[in-house]
Design a protein around this motif. Structure first.
Motif, PDB file in Angstrom:
ATOM      1  N   LYS A 116       0.832  -1.200   0.000  1.00 14.41           N
ATOM      2  CA  LYS A 116       0.000   0.000   0.000  1.00 14.41           C
ATOM      3  C   LYS A 116       0.872   1.256   0.000  1.00 14.41           C
ATOM      4  N   GLN A 117       1.918   1.249   0.810  1.00 19.13           N
ATOM      5  CA  GLN A 117       2.835   2.392   0.864  1.00 19.13           C
ATOM      6  C   GLN A 117       3.543   2.597  -0.466  1.00 19.13           C
ATOM      7  N   LEU A 118       3.772   1.505  -1.191  1.00 17.38           N
ATOM      8  CA  LEU A 118       4.451   1.573  -2.485  1.00 17.38           C
ATOM      9  C   LEU A 118       3.482   1.771  -3.646  1.00 17.38           C
ATOM     10  N   ASP A 119       2.185   1.843  -3.332  1.00 16.45           N
ATOM     11  CA  ASP A 119       1.154   1.973  -4.364  1.00 16.45           C
ATOM     12  C   ASP A 119       1.264   0.838  -5.381  1.00 16.45           C
ATOM     13  N   ALA A 120       1.382  -0.375  -4.867  1.00 15.05           N
ATOM     14  CA  ALA A 120       1.509  -1.554  -5.713  1.00 15.05           C
ATOM     15  C   ALA A 120       0.364  -2.511  -5.414  1.00 15.05           C
ATOM     16  N   GLY A 121      -0.332  -2.949  -6.444  1.00 12.82           N
ATOM     17  CA  GLY A 121      -1.450  -3.865  -6.272  1.00 12.82           C
ATOM     18  C   GLY A 121      -0.998  -5.313  -6.204  1.00 12.82           C
ATOM     19  N   ALA A 122      -1.892  -6.180  -5.741  1.00 12.42           N
ATOM     20  CA  ALA A 122      -1.583  -7.611  -5.665  1.00 12.42           C
ATOM     21  C   ALA A 122      -2.871  -8.380  -5.403  1.00 12.42           C
ATOM     22  N   ILE A 123      -2.811  -9.683  -5.712  1.00  7.04           N
ATOM     23  CA  ILE A 123      -3.891 -10.594  -5.335  1.00  7.04           C
ATOM     24  C   ILE A 123      -3.410 -11.424  -4.158  1.00  7.04           C
ATOM     25  N   PHE A 124      -4.193 -11.443  -3.093  1.00 10.11           N
ATOM     26  CA  PHE A 124      -3.897 -12.289  -1.940  1.00 10.11           C
ATOM     27  C   PHE A 124      -4.775 -13.538  -2.037  1.00 10.11           C
ATOM     28  N   PHE A 125      -4.144 -14.681  -2.302  1.00  8.93           N
ATOM     29  CA  PHE A 125      -4.877 -15.941  -2.391  1.00  8.93           C
ATOM     30  C   PHE A 125      -4.981 -16.552  -0.997  1.00  8.93           C
ATOM     31  N   VAL A 126      -6.222 -16.751  -0.556  1.00  9.80           N
ATOM     32  CA  VAL A 126      -6.514 -17.077   0.840  1.00  9.80           C
ATOM     33  C   VAL A 126      -6.778 -18.566   1.037  1.00  9.80           C
ATOM     34  N   ASN A 127      -6.276 -19.080   2.159  1.00  6.46           N
ATOM     35  CA  ASN A 127      -6.592 -20.435   2.617  1.00  6.46           C
ATOM     36  C   ASN A 127      -7.632 -20.358   3.725  1.00  6.46           C
ATOM     37  N   GLY A 128      -8.627 -21.219   3.667  1.00  7.77           N
ATOM     38  CA  GLY A 128      -9.677 -21.199   4.666  1.00  7.77           C
ATOM     39  C   GLY A 128      -9.210 -21.525   6.070  1.00  7.77           C
ATOM     40  N   HIS A 129      -8.167 -22.365   6.179  1.00  7.07           N
ATOM     41  CA  HIS A 129      -7.719 -22.746   7.523  1.00  7.07           C
ATOM     42  C   HIS A 129      -6.945 -21.631   8.220  1.00  7.07           C
ATOM     43  N   PHE A 130      -6.727 -20.497   7.512  1.00 15.84           N
ATOM     44  CA  PHE A 130      -6.141 -19.321   8.159  1.00 15.84           C
ATOM     45  C   PHE A 130      -7.216 -18.316   8.568  1.00 15.84           C
ATOM     46  N   LEU A 131      -8.471 -18.778   8.578  1.00 19.89           N
ATOM     47  CA  LEU A 131      -9.588 -17.905   8.955  1.00 19.89           C
ATOM     48  C   LEU A 131     -10.373 -18.513  10.113  1.00 19.89           C
ATOM     49  N   ASP A 132      -9.659 -19.154  11.025  1.00 26.46           N
ATOM     50  CA  ASP A 132     -10.304 -19.869  12.123  1.00 26.46           C
ATOM     51  C   ASP A 132     -10.749 -18.960  13.265  1.00 26.46           C
TER      52      ASP A 132
END
Length: 292
Positions: A116-132
């Motif tokens: 965000k500070q670098l004004d650079a975009g990205a896709i964050f691919f999420v795993n469900g087991h990290f949303l416990d």
């Protein structure tokens, strides 16, 4: 006497005629009132119909405009070799796409803040087991609220070829349901763990209106590049000689794979700066064509 009877008869006829005319007048007046009310009802119905038709036309025009906006907004697509290709003439070809898998584990939020500070975009691919936990869900929401695209990396990071069709379906849909609950939308991109898609998983992703995406190169999951400096060099040059890639994979449209890892987090800023110094623009994933 006869004259008297005659006069009385005349008077009665006059009175009868007057009553008859009065009744007709009242009847005509009543009919006139009914006709007027009916006409007003017709006019009201016609006005209501016109308003409904105008509203329908406005909705159609709005939908057409939204579709036109999406067509104009989408300037790139994911090619068959997983790179990013321009679909609009005159669009910059010298772009690279940043993707971060296995989020949000330990460093995803810090990585998002760096980008965000670098004004650079990205896709964050999420795993469900990290949303416990509520805390993990809040981290994901913060990443999304910063403007980053959230993708589906399956619920449990299972190796899809080892699963039944029903199990593969659940890996995709269960995570999509949870992501929608957390961030208010279903993801538009899907990446299979280890890039191991099956015919069924690709169809399931399509049914869920997700673009299937692998990558063109990445090095942070190889032992020789689990150090920030070495990883930076490999990602910026595209070369990974320690893993039999002595040539550069950095090309226009490169789709770069990274992970939520300590060494990647440490290298991320230098990677972005180095890629820009190489003449590449960090692509905003919102410009990629989706199924929706």
């Amino acid at each position: 006497m006869k004259k008297t009877v005659f006069y009385i008869g005349v008077i009665l006829l006059i009175m009868l005629s007057a009553c008859t005319n009065g009744d007709e007048s009242d009847s005509d007046e009543h009919v006139g009132e009914e006709t007027k009310e009916q006409q007003e009802e017709v006019e009201i119905e016609e006005e209501s119909d016109r308003a409904e038709k105008e509203e329908e036309l406005e909705e159609i025009e709005d939908e057409d405009q939204r579709e036109e906006d999406l067509v104009v907004k989408a300037k790139y697509k994911i090619s068959e070799n997983w790179s990013v290709e321009p679909i609009v003439e005159g669009t910059n070809e010298n772009v690279v796409l940043l993707t971060i898998d296995d989020a949000p584990d330990k460093y995803a939020l810090e990585m998002a803040q760096t980008l965000k500070q670098l004004d650079a975009g990205a896709i964050f691919f999420v795993n469900g087991h990290f949303l416990d936990t509520p805390e993990e869900k809040e981290i994901l929401k913060q990443i999304h609220d910063m403007g980053f695209v959230i993708g589906n990396h399956t619920y449990s990071h299972a190796f899809l070829p080892d699963l039944t069709n029903e199990e593969q379906q659940k890996e995709l849909v269960q995570l999509n349901d949870e992501l929608e609950e957390i961030i208010g939308e279903r993801p538009s991109f899907f990446r299979a763990p280890n890039g191991a898609n099956t015919d069924f998983s690709m169809q399931a992703a399509e049914d869920e209106e997700m673009v299937v995406m692998n990558w063109t190169y990445g090095y942070d999951y190889f032992t020789p590049y689990m150090e920030a400096d070495k990883l930076t060099t490999a990602m910026v040059t595209g070369e990974g000689p320690e893993v039999d890639v002595p040539y550069s994979l950095l090309k226009p449209g490169a789709n770069l794979l990274m992970h939520d890892r300590e060494w990647t987090n440490e290298a991320l800023e230098d990677i972005v700066i180095g890629l820009r110094e190489q003449g590449y623009e960090i692509l905003d994933p919102h410009l990629i064509q989706t199924v929706k």
